[in-house]
Design a protein around this motif. Structure first.
Motif, mmCIF file in Angstrom:
data_model
loop_
_atom_site.group_PDB
_atom_site.id
_atom_site.type_symbol
_atom_site.label_atom_id
_atom_site.label_comp_id
_atom_site.label_asym_id
_atom_site.label_seq_id
_atom_site.Cartn_x
_atom_site.Cartn_y
_atom_site.Cartn_z
ATOM 1 N N LYS A 449 0.840 -1.209 0.000
ATOM 2 C CA LYS A 449 0.000 0.000 0.000
ATOM 3 C C LYS A 449 0.870 1.253 0.000
ATOM 4 N N LEU A 450 1.854 1.259 0.886
ATOM 5 C CA LEU A 450 2.716 2.432 1.005
ATOM 6 C C LEU A 450 3.457 2.692 -0.310
ATOM 7 N N LEU A 451 3.966 1.633 -0.955
ATOM 8 C CA LEU A 451 4.669 1.807 -2.226
ATOM 9 C C LEU A 451 3.732 2.347 -3.305
ATOM 10 N N SER A 452 2.464 1.955 -3.247
ATOM 11 C CA SER A 452 1.502 2.429 -4.259
ATOM 12 C C SER A 452 1.197 3.919 -4.122
ATOM 13 N N TYR A 453 1.567 4.517 -2.971
ATOM 14 C CA TYR A 453 1.317 5.950 -2.751
ATOM 15 C C TYR A 453 2.507 6.815 -3.171
ATOM 16 N N LYS A 454 3.576 6.209 -3.635
ATOM 17 C CA LYS A 454 4.828 6.927 -3.880
ATOM 18 C C LYS A 454 4.633 8.185 -4.742
ATOM 19 N N ASN A 455 3.844 8.089 -5.797
ATOM 20 C CA ASN A 455 3.680 9.230 -6.718
ATOM 21 C C ASN A 455 2.311 9.897 -6.599
ATOM 22 N N GLU A 456 1.648 9.671 -5.464
ATOM 23 C CA GLU A 456 0.333 10.268 -5.249
ATOM 24 C C GLU A 456 0.473 11.685 -4.677
ATOM 25 N N SER A 457 -0.658 12.396 -4.651
ATOM 26 C CA SER A 457 -0.663 13.772 -4.131
ATOM 27 C C SER A 457 -0.300 13.803 -2.653
ATOM 28 N N GLY A 472 -2.301 5.040 4.635
ATOM 29 C CA GLY A 472 -3.396 5.303 3.713
ATOM 30 C C GLY A 472 -3.085 6.400 2.711
ATOM 31 N N HIS A 473 -3.924 6.467 1.690
ATOM 32 C CA HIS A 473 -3.815 7.509 0.674
ATOM 33 C C HIS A 473 -4.112 8.863 1.309
#
Length: 562
Positions: A449-457, A472-473
């Motif tokens: 989950k944390l890796l999936s947030y790398k390029n998020e806002s 979380g996001h």
């Protein structure tokens, strides 16, 4: 075209041989009748019907001698071409990745068969012209030239394919031998000799960085060896990772590091680059200016890409870890001596985030040790960071929390030095890689989950000391802290951890966003499917390429161009 239409249901190889067979029946019968015509009345009658005498009378033979020779020669070449096509067809049991020349060769088979059929038709036309004493004749030179070019090309391709099949077969046998060596207890030097040299081992192929001398491979006898496998593009960060390990091996003589540079083809420029790198390395370095025998094995069996590998071998040559490099990135010397069992133990610990954040600043290190609540957060959107900082700060200073003696600290990674941010995400990626093939558990899901947030806002992780409570996001976590007043009473009855998790589940159910996961191009096999950490479905697969226009190699860091 009539022939091709009639044979449309057959393979191209069959089209060619059936056409040749039909022609052979007619042509063979023609010359057989010419042999038996003088003595056999039936043969004489059939020969008359087939117009054999027109061509086989002495004067006709003399007159058409060159034309008949040309026809015969062209038939032989066409036969050889079709035989060559059939010989190539035998190779189709091999994969084109193992026999690369086969792919382009097979692509040309339809065109080659087409020209063979056209040539046979031209030959039949010429024979018809000769047996009818026609004024016109079929010009065969262009067909002869074309079919000879095709035959020459086919023979070259057969030779090349045979050579590649020989190399592939040899590689298969070599791989089998090497796999058996890794599984059968033996001396580690024997394993390395086969991996690097196969048969003829040089007298002193290893450079000892500590003594600056060349030494025999025997120095590795009865040692646990860390194979550092990389290209010549080693970064300062990669070099720095190995230095503490080398320092450790000096006090524990049982362990040795051996750098194996992977170079497909050496030249003067690469040798100079190697010499510069070698001069900076205090550990053992393989100095062998020929492609190592196990080059393909390392690439295909160990899935080596451009990134470094750190293979751990025991004194009997058994692999204790196929690539501990990512474990080193996450835990460093705390995971020494980097075996698979240590990795399994480490990745199951709830305190996985500690290794990623422990050195951000002294205050955070103290807070982790004192088991305080900490919000780690960051993101690509500065406005989101400001909003989260505002509402999370308000939550941390709320009187209700203070009454319950709950202390929450905020740590925005993007307020820290950029190197810390890069190191953090590099650590997350490495931690994910170590868990990629393991059975999915809560820790695995949280890391993914944390890796999936790398390029998020935005993104946020709440910990208590080194234990992760929630990740979380950005939008989800922001909504939770914004609406603290709505679940404050619930927190008073229960506690912070239970309440914030329950609130998270409520918010997630009413929000929707796609999960994106960028997997680094690491050494090792990437799984075919990865389960989404939020909805548990198999994630769709996309490919992304990236360039940051940066030169960060060890050479550049020591005075090269940037």
């Amino acid at each position: 075209m009539a022939i091709l239409n009639k044979l449309s249901s057959y393979s191209w190889e069959a089209k060619g041989v059936l056409t040749l067979a039909a022609f052979a029946l007619e042509y063979g019968e023609f010359w057989l009748l010419s042999v038996h015509e003088p003595t056999d009345p039936l043969a004489k009658s059939l020969a008359f019907i087939k117009r054999v005498p027109v061509l086989t009378k002495p004067l006709s033979l003399k007159k058409h001698k060159n034309a008949i020779l040309e026809v015969n020669n062209l038939i032989k070449v066409t036969l050889q071409a079709i035989k060559a096509i059939f010989e190539l067809e035998k190779f189709t049991s091999y994969d084109t990745k193992d026999v690369p020349a086969l792919a382009s060769t097979l692509e040309h088979v339809p065109a080659d068969v087409y020209w063979a059929i056209v040539t046979i038709v031209a030959i039949v036309t010429q024979i018809d012209c000769l047996t009818t004493n026609s004024e016109k004749e079929q010009e065969l030179a262009q067909f002869g030239q074309k079919i000879n070019i095709i035959l020459s090309k086919l023979r070259k391709q057969i030779s090349l394919c045979s050579q590649q099949i020989g190399n592939y077969t040899e590689q298969v046998e070599y791989n089998k031998t090497l796999r058996k060596l890794f599984q059968t207890p033996t001396e580690i030097m024997e394993v390395l000799k086969v991996l690097i040299f196969w048969k003829d081992t040089p007298h002193a192929p290893i450079y000892d960085g500590a003594t600056k001398t060349m030494v025999s491979i025997e120095v590795l006898r009865k040692k646990e060896v860390f194979l550092f496998i990389s290209t010549l593009d080693i970064t300062q960060e990669e070099f720095s990772l190995l230095k503490p390990i080398y320092d450790k091996t000096k006090s524990v003589n049982q362990y040795k590091i051996l750098w194996i540079p992977i170079v497909e083809e050496w030249n003067d420029q690469l040798r100079k680059k190697f010499e510069l790198l070698k001069s900076k390395m205090p550990w053992y370095v393989l100095q062998h200016f020929s492609p190592i025998k196990g080059f393909k094995f390392i690439k295909e069996e160990w899935n080596f890409k451009k990134n470094p590998m750190f293979v751990v071998l025991n004194p009997q040559g058994k692999i204790l870890h196929p690539n501990a490099y990512h474990m080193i990135q996450v835990w460093g010397l705390d995971a020494f001596p980097f075996t698979k069992s240590i990795e399994t133990m480490r990745t199951q610990e709830a305190s996985w985030i500690e290794s990623l954040v422990i050195n951000i600043n002294p205050k955070i290190t103290t807070s982790i040790k004192e088991q305080k609540y900490i919000f780690f957060y960051g993101g690509k959107d500065k406005e989101w960071i400001q909003q989260f900082n505002k509402f999370a700060g308000a939550l941390a200073n709320d009187v209700t929390l203070k009454d319950k003696k709950i202390s929450i600290e905020l740590c925005c990674l993007d307020f820290e030095h950029q190197n810390i941010v890069s190191r953090f995400w590099s650590g997350v990626e490495s931690l994910f890689v170590t868990k990629m093939h393991m059975k999915t558990n809560n820790v695995t899901k949280e890391v993914q989950k944390l890796l999936s947030y790398k390029n998020e806002s935005g993104w946020a992780v709440l910990t208590k000391g080194s234990s992760v409570i929630l990740s979380g996001h950005g939008n989800t976590i922001l909504k939770i802290v914004q609406e603290f007043d709505k679940w404050k009473e619930q927190m008073v009855k229960n506690d912070l951890e239970i309440s914030i998790r329950e609130q998270y589940e409520k918010v997630v159910k009413i929000t929707h966003r796609c999960s994106h996961l960028e997997i680094p191009n690491v050494a090792g096999k990437i799984p075919d499917t990865i389960e989404c950490p939020e909805c548990h479905r198999a994630m769709e697969v996309f490919i992304k390429y990236k360039c940051c226009h940066k030169e960060s190699s060890l050479n550049a860091a020591n005075g090269g161009d940037h």
